[in-house]
Design an enzyme around this catalytic site. Sequence first.
Site, PDB file in Angstrom:
ATOM      1  N   SER A 149       1.227  -1.444  -0.222  1.00 19.43           N
ATOM      2  CA  SER A 149       0.191  -0.351  -0.492  1.00 19.43           C
ATOM      3  C   SER A 149       0.878   1.047  -0.100  1.00 19.43           C
ATOM      4  CB  SER A 149      -1.249   0.347   1.430  1.00 19.43           C
ATOM      5  OG  SER A 149      -1.712   1.435   1.223  1.00 19.43           O
ATOM      6  N   TYR A 162      -1.479  -0.909  10.472  1.00 22.72           N
ATOM      7  CA  TYR A 162      -1.672  -0.641   9.278  1.00 22.72           C
ATOM      8  C   TYR A 162      -0.633  -0.600   8.316  1.00 22.72           C
ATOM      9  CZ  TYR A 162      -3.566  -0.810   4.282  1.00 22.72           C
ATOM     10  OH  TYR A 162      -3.884  -1.855   2.732  1.00 22.72           O
TER      11      TYR A 162
END
Length: 264
Positions: A149, A162
Amino acid sequence: MSAGIAVPTGPATPLTGRTALVTGGGGGLGRAIAGALVADGARVVITGRDEVRLKETASRLGPNVAHRVCDVSRPEEVGSLVRGLADEEISILVNNAGIAGPVAPLTEITARDWDEVFDVNVRGVFLMCRAFLPAMAGRGAGDIVNIASVSGKRPLARRTPYCASKMAVIGLTTTLAAEAGPLGVMVNSLSPGPVAGPRMERNFRLEAERTGSSYAQAEQAFVSRSALGRMVTEEEVGEAVVAMLRMRGLCGADIDLSAGMVAR
């Protein structure tokens, strides 16, 4: 994803005859990636924890998609998956399974929250690579694509577990590429920016609640950081995975698909 992914019937495509394994394949990005692989000629096995969703996705995508239940964070389940696929020649592994984790300041995140994110997002990638790399290396050919990501490469407030997990995936990718490349296995990562769908809707809702803003304000604050002023789509992520598999000199790379978010 549209309801009918057509299996190619014309000339062979670059993935014709290959079998891909996609984790987290029951919906969202996993479903889109599986659909793109099927459309390019591959046979696909999707895995996940929700058998109902897996069956629905396999039915939607057609006869070239099989499914297996597996929690990638559990070594025993990954081992069972390997044994269950002993008759399959998995030449493509797409590590897509991941969870978003909490939306909160670091000081409010529990150790359990942290471990849950890393168990799926990082440990799962490690276990799957460890399980399926040996057969690829033995054949002298294979591809591993890890879904990371852009959040692993730029600050994102209140998303520490995350972001840290996705940075770890990028580090795992580049190091494993150096180990596996000489064995004929290409290892790369794809870093999507915000992808339109339920996960981002959840994040915007939680961010709005946290900051006292509206949902629209939370969404705009995030999306405005991209050069194109929009989120990418699930279909674009699937297309990017296929494009990476066609780039035979690609090894140890991390590809941004962010509508220009990192560039800004």
